[in-house]
Design a protein around this motif. Structure first.
Motif, mmCIF file in Angstrom:
data_model
loop_
_atom_site.group_PDB
_atom_site.id
_atom_site.type_symbol
_atom_site.label_atom_id
_atom_site.label_comp_id
_atom_site.label_asym_id
_atom_site.label_seq_id
_atom_site.Cartn_x
_atom_site.Cartn_y
_atom_site.Cartn_z
ATOM 1 N N ASP A 38 -3.819 -5.080 -5.938
ATOM 2 C CA ASP A 38 -5.118 -5.703 -6.245
ATOM 3 C C ASP A 38 -5.048 -7.214 -6.052
ATOM 4 N N GLU A 39 -3.973 -7.825 -6.534
ATOM 5 C CA GLU A 39 -3.815 -9.273 -6.384
ATOM 6 C C GLU A 39 -3.704 -9.668 -4.920
ATOM 7 N N SER A 63 -0.033 -1.107 -8.525
ATOM 8 C CA SER A 63 -1.451 -1.148 -8.221
ATOM 9 C C SER A 63 -2.016 -2.542 -8.514
ATOM 10 N N ALA A 64 -1.560 -3.170 -9.588
ATOM 11 C CA ALA A 64 -2.016 -4.518 -9.930
ATOM 12 C C ALA A 64 -1.566 -5.523 -8.875
ATOM 13 N N CYS A 65 -0.348 -5.379 -8.366
ATOM 14 C CA CYS A 65 0.139 -6.268 -7.298
ATOM 15 C C CYS A 65 -0.702 -6.091 -6.037
ATOM 16 N N GLU A 98 0.834 -1.207 0.000
ATOM 17 C CA GLU A 98 0.000 0.000 0.000
ATOM 18 C C GLU A 98 0.865 1.251 0.000
ATOM 19 N N SER A 124 0.906 5.358 -7.670
ATOM 20 C CA SER A 124 0.076 4.267 -8.168
ATOM 21 C C SER A 124 0.328 3.895 -9.626
ATOM 22 N N TYR A 169 -5.039 -8.102 -2.359
ATOM 23 C CA TYR A 169 -6.381 -8.019 -1.777
ATOM 24 C C TYR A 169 -7.235 -9.219 -2.187
ATOM 25 N N LEU A 170 -7.132 -9.621 -3.449
ATOM 26 C CA LEU A 170 -7.891 -10.778 -3.911
ATOM 27 C C LEU A 170 -7.436 -12.057 -3.213
#
Length: 80
Positions: A58-59, A54-56, A41, A49, A61-62
């Motif tokens: 997102d991953e 940002s993609a990392c 973060e 960002s 969080y998923l």
């Protein structure tokens, strides 16, 4: 798909942090995983960002959502 590389040919920091976060989760080191998530973060905030960081995030969080639901999520980023 290969992991993103820095300008020096090394794995990008966001990719390394995500890999460490996933390892911490596998090993049950929830405190370390939480700190690594905070590091991702902070990296997104520090770098404004960029898409890769940002993609990392997102991953991550998923992955955490999948773990909370007790489901495994397919990996789409190579060996991570």
């Amino acid at each position: 798909m290969n992991a993103p590389r820095s300008e020096f040919g090394e794995a990008a920091l966001d990719t390394l942090i995500l890999a460490a976060l996933r390892q911490a989760q596998r090993e049950g080191a929830s405190g370390a995983a939480e700190h690594l998530l905070c590091a991702l973060e902070a990296l997104v905030l520090d770098t404004g960002s960029p898409a890769c960081a940002s993609a990392c995030l997102d991953e991550a969080y998923l992955d955490l959502a999948g773990a909370a639901r007790g489901t495994a999520r397919a990996r789409h980023r190579g060996t991570m």
